[in-house]
Design a protein around this motif. Structure first.
Motif, short mmCIF file in Angstrom:
data_model
loop_
_atom_site.label_atom_id
_atom_site.label_comp_id
_atom_site.label_asym_id
_atom_site.label_seq_id
_atom_site.Cartn_x
_atom_site.Cartn_y
_atom_site.Cartn_z
N VAL A 3 -0.76 -6.86 -0.84
CA VAL A 3 -0.09 -5.56 -0.60
C VAL A 3 1.14 -5.70 0.04
O VAL A 3 1.50 -6.37 1.16
N GLN A 4 2.10 -4.83 -0.38
CA GLN A 4 3.64 -4.92 0.13
C GLN A 4 3.70 -4.23 1.46
O GLN A 4 2.71 -3.06 1.57
N LYS A 5 4.42 -4.51 2.24
CA LYS A 5 4.41 -3.84 3.78
C LYS A 5 5.32 -2.38 3.44
O LYS A 5 6.46 -2.62 2.89
N PRO B 44 -0.70 -6.69 6.18
CA PRO B 44 0.33 -6.49 5.03
C PRO B 44 0.74 -7.90 4.40
O PRO B 44 0.61 -9.03 5.34
N GLU B 45 1.06 -8.23 3.35
CA GLU B 45 1.88 -9.41 2.75
C GLU B 45 0.64 -10.73 2.92
O GLU B 45 0.99 -11.80 3.10
#
Length: 641
Positions: free
Chosen positions: A593-595, A616-617
Motif C-alpha cells: 500500500v502506497q503512503k 504503509p510501504e
C-alpha cells in the motif's frame, strides 16, 4: 551450460544435415525452430534450463560414438563438419548473424509495446525458468500472447548469468534472420554450379548479398523493427518460410519435407495469437497446391502423401491447444481477447466515427508509405506493394516461367488473403482499437496497417523472391529481386537498428527511469530483490486521486519477474469493505500500500492480527480465513520495519 548447448546444437545440425543431405542454410532454421519447440515444452514444465542437461547427455553420446569410430571415420567426421561450417555459404551467414547479434546487443526497451509486454515478459521468463504459474504473469493484460519470440530472446539472454536486456534484443534480431533463411535457398542451392574464376569470392559475395536482402526486407514494411521486438514481423517471416517450404520439395526426404512445413507453422502459431489466421491461410494454400499438383506429390512422396499434411497440421494444433490450455489453467487471458469475446457475446455496434476511420484507412492504404522515414529511394504504400505482389505472377507467365493455372492459384490466394487480412485490420480499428486516438491521422493509420499486415506483405515478398529465383536460373533475376529490396527499404531504420540507437541509449534509459514516480520507486526498492515474490502476484494499492496507469507499466517492467496488479486507496471515499473487495478480485498473494494522506490506518487495521500494526510501504502476505482477510508482514522499508 549455454556453450555446451550451442556446441551440441551445431553438432546435431551437422549430423542431421549430413544424414539427410540438407545444406547448412536449410538446416539452421529447422534446428533453431526445433529447439524453440523443445524449450516451449520445457517452459510448460517450468524447467527451460534442462536444455543444458539434454545437450550434455547428447554430447556424451556423440563423444562415445566418436571414440568408437575407426580412425578413418573420425577423420571423415571432423573433415565433414569443417566443410559443413567453413564454406562460402555458411561462413558469411555465421559472420552476419554474429555481427547483427553484437551490434544490436546494446538496445534497451523504450517502446510502449515492449514495456507493456515483450521486454517485461522475457525478463520474467529468464528468471522463472519457464512460464509463470496461476496469476503469476507479469503482464496480466497481455497474458495469452504466445511465447515463440520470447523463447528466441531467452536463448540469447542466457549467455549472461544475470539478465541483460540488450541480449534479448540480439536474440530477436538473430532469430528473425535465421527463420528467414529459406528465402535464399533457391539461390544458394545453385552456387555449386558456378564456373569460372574466383569461385569462392563469387559464392561469398552472392551469399552476403542475399543475407543483406533478408535483413533489409523488414525495412520495406515498417520501421517498428528499428527499436521494438513485436511479434508481427517474426510471425510474417515464419508464415513466408512455411509457404516457401510448401513449394520447396526438391531433394528433400518425405519426413523432412513435412516436418519442415509443420515446424514453421508451429512457430508461427506460437508467435502471436492471430498466428492461427496465417497458419489457416498456409494450410489452405498447401491443400489447394497439393491437390493441384497431386501427380507431382504422388511421384515425390507416394500416394498417401496427404497423411504427411495431416500430421504437420496436427502437430501445429497440438502446439496451439497446449498453449491455450496453459493460459486457461494459469489464468493468462489478454485484455484484447476479453474485449473481443465480450463484443461477440454482448453484441457490437459501429462507433460514431466509423466513416471517418474508413476514410483515414483508405487514405493511408493508398497514399502513405509503409514506414515513417523518407528515404532517398522509393517509399511505397500498401496499395503499391499489393499491386507489385499481384504483378509478379503475371510477369512470370509472360516470361513462360509459370503456368497460367498456377498463376491463377497464386493470384487468388494473394487477393483473398489480402482482403481478409486488411479487412480484419480495419475491423480492429473500429472495435478494439476504437478508443485509441493516435490513429486519427492517415499517416499513423498507414503505419498501423503496415505493422499488422506485416505477415501478409513479408510472407508474400519472401514467397515471390523464392519463386522468382527458383524459376529463373539466371543470377540477373536474383539481382532484380535484390534491386527491388534496395530501392524500397528504409536505410535509416536499418542504421538505427544496428548502430544509430547507441546515440540515445543513455537518454532513453534516463527517460524510462523518470517515468517511475517516487511512490513507484519505493515499491521497486522493496520488491525488486525479493526472490520470494517471483511469480507471485502483488496487489499495489496506489493513490486513487492520481492517474498512474502509464507509470504502472514502467513499474511492472522494472520489478519483473514480480507480477504486479494495481488498485486504488483513498481514505476519504473508501472503506475496509472496499479494500477487501479489491483484494479478493485481484487474486493476489501479497499486498503493498502506497503512503497517502488521510487516516488509512483505520481502513487497514481490521485486516491486521496477532498484534501487528499497519504500516504503509510494506509487503503483506494475504491469507484467507473463510470470508476474513488477514495481512501479515512480509517485507518493509527499513524505516518501517
Amino acid at each position: 551450460m549455454w556453450y555446451v548447448t550451442l556446441l551440441c546444437f551445431l553438432i546435431t545440425v551437422y549430423i542431421v544435415g549430413y544424414a539427410l543431405k540438407e545444406s547448412f542454410e536449410t538446416m539452421l532454421p529447422v534446428g533453431v525452430g526445433s529447439m524453440v519447440l523443445i524449450l516451449y515444452f520445457l517452459a510448460l514444465c517450468k524447467n527451460m534450463t534442462a536444455i543444458g542437461t539434454i545437450a550434455a547427455v547428447l554430447l556424451a553420446i556423440y563423444a562415445i560414438a566418436f571414440l568408437l569410430m575407426a580412425r578413418k571415420g573420425r577423420i571423415a567426421f571432423i573433415k565433414g563438419m569443417k566443410d559443413y561450417y567453413i564454406n562460402p555459404v555458411s561462413v558469411p551467414i555465421i559472420v552476419g548473424l554474429v555481427a547483427v547479434g553484437v551490434l544490436t546487443s546494446g538496445h534497451i526497451a523504450k517502446w510502449w509495446d515492449d514495456l507493456n509486454y515483450w521486454a517485461t515478459d522475457i525478463k520474467a521468463l529468464y528468471y522463472l525458468n519457464g512460464f509463470a504459474g496461476k496469476y503469476g504473469n507479469v503482464a496480466p493484460e497481455f497474458g495469452d500472447y504466445p511465447p515463440a519470440a520470447q523463447i528466441m530472446k531467452w536463448c540469447m539472454a542466457k549467455i549472461s548469468p544475470s539478465y541483460d536486456e540488450g541480449l534479448a534484443f540480439a536474440g530477436y534480431y538473430v532469430g528473425y534472420l535465421i527463420m528467414a533463411l529459406p528465402v535464399m535457398t533457391s539461390v544458394s542451392g545453385r552456387l555449386d554450379k558456378l564456373k569460372g574464376k574466383c569461385i569462392i569470392i563469387r559464392k561469398t559475395l552472392i551469399t552476403v548479398a542475399m543475407f543483406t536482402v533478408i535483413f533489409l526486407i523488414p525495412g520495406i514494411i515498417n520501421d517498428v523493427w528499428r527499436y521494438g521486438t513485436c511479434a508481427d514481423l517474426l510471425m510474417g517471416i515464419c508464415y513466408g518460410s512455411a509457404l516457401i517450404s510448401i513449394l520447396d520439395m526438391k531433394n528433400h526426404t518425405k519426413g523432412f519435407y513435412f516436418y519442415r512445413v509443420g515446424l514453421f507453422l508451429s512457430i508461427a502459431v506460437l508467435t502471436k495469437t492471430v498466428g492461427v489466421e496465417w497458419v489457416a491461410f498456409a494450410v489452405v494454400f498447401w491443400i489447394v497446391y497439393s491437390v493441384a499438383n497431386k501427380d507431382k506429390y504422388r511421384e515425390r512422396f507416394g500416394a498417401k502423401y496427404h497423411w504427411g499434411v495431416i500430421a504437420a497440421v496436427a502437430g501445429t494444433a497440438v502446439c496451439e491447444i497446449s498453449w491455450w490450455v496453459n493460459c486457461l489453467l494459469n489464468r493468462r487471458i489478454a485484455k484484447l481477447t476479453g474485449s473481443g469475446v465480450r463484443m461477440v457475446t454482448d453484441g457490437y455496434s459501429l462507433p460514431d466515427n466509423t466513416i471517418a476511420k474508413a476514410k483515414l484507412f483508405i487514405e493511408g492504404f493508398i497514399f502513405y508509405p509503409m514506414h515513417t522515414d523518407k528515404t532517398v529511394m522509393l517509399d511505397i504504400s500498401q496499395l503499391t506493394m499489393l499491386v507489385i505482389i499481384l504483378a509478379v505472377p503475371i510477369i512470370l507467365v509472360m516470361a513462360k516461367k509459370m503456368r497460367c493455372k498456377e498463376a491463377v492459384l497464386f493470384e487468388s490466394f494473394a487477393i483473398i488473403t489480402a482482403l481478409i487480412s486488411y479487412g480484419a485490420i480495419f475491423l480492429a480499428h473500429i472495435s478494439i482499437f476504437a478508443p485509441e486516438t493516435q490513429y486519427e491521422s492517415a499517416d499513423v493509420m498507414a503505419i498501423s496497417i503496415s505493422r499488422y499486415a506485416a505477415p501478409f506483405t513479408v510472407g508474400m515478398i519472401m514467397l515471390l523472391i523464392y519463386i522468382v529465383t527458383d524459376r529463373c536460373v539466371s543470377y540477373k533475376i536474383a539481382a532484380v529481386c535484390m534491386l527491388f529490396v534496395l530501392l524500397t527499404t528504409d536505410y535509416m531504420a536499418a542504421y538505427d537498428c544496428l548502430w544509430g540507437y547507441k546515440a540515445t541509449v543513455e537518454t532513453d534509459r534516463a527517460d524510462r527511469e523518470s517515468m517511475i514516480d517516487d511512490a513507484g520507486r519505493k515499491y521497486v526498492d522493496v520488491v525488486a530483490g525479493d526472490t520470494d515474490l517471483w511469480g507471485h502476484r502483488v496487489l499495489f494499492l496506489r493513490d486513487d486521486t492520481q492517474i498512474h496507469w502509464v507509470k504502472d507499466t514502467y513499474i511492472n517492467s522494472e520489478v519483473a519477474p514480480v507480477p504486479t496488479v494495481y488498485g486504488g486507496i483513498n481514505s476519504e471515499s473508501m472503506s475496509s469493505d472496499d479494500i477487501a473487495d479489491t483484494i479478493r478480485k485481484s487474486h493476489a498473494e501479497y499486498l503493498y500500500v502506497q503512503k497517502v494522506d488521510g487516516d488509512v490506518d483505520a481502513i487497514m487495521e481490521p485486516f491486521m492480527e496477532n498484534g501487528n500494526v499497519y504500516a504503509p510501504e510494506c509487503v503483506y502476505t494475504i491469507e484467507y480465513a473463510g470470508d476474513e482477510i488477514i495481512l501479515s508482514p512480509h517485507n518493509c522499508l527499513k524505516d518501517n520495519s
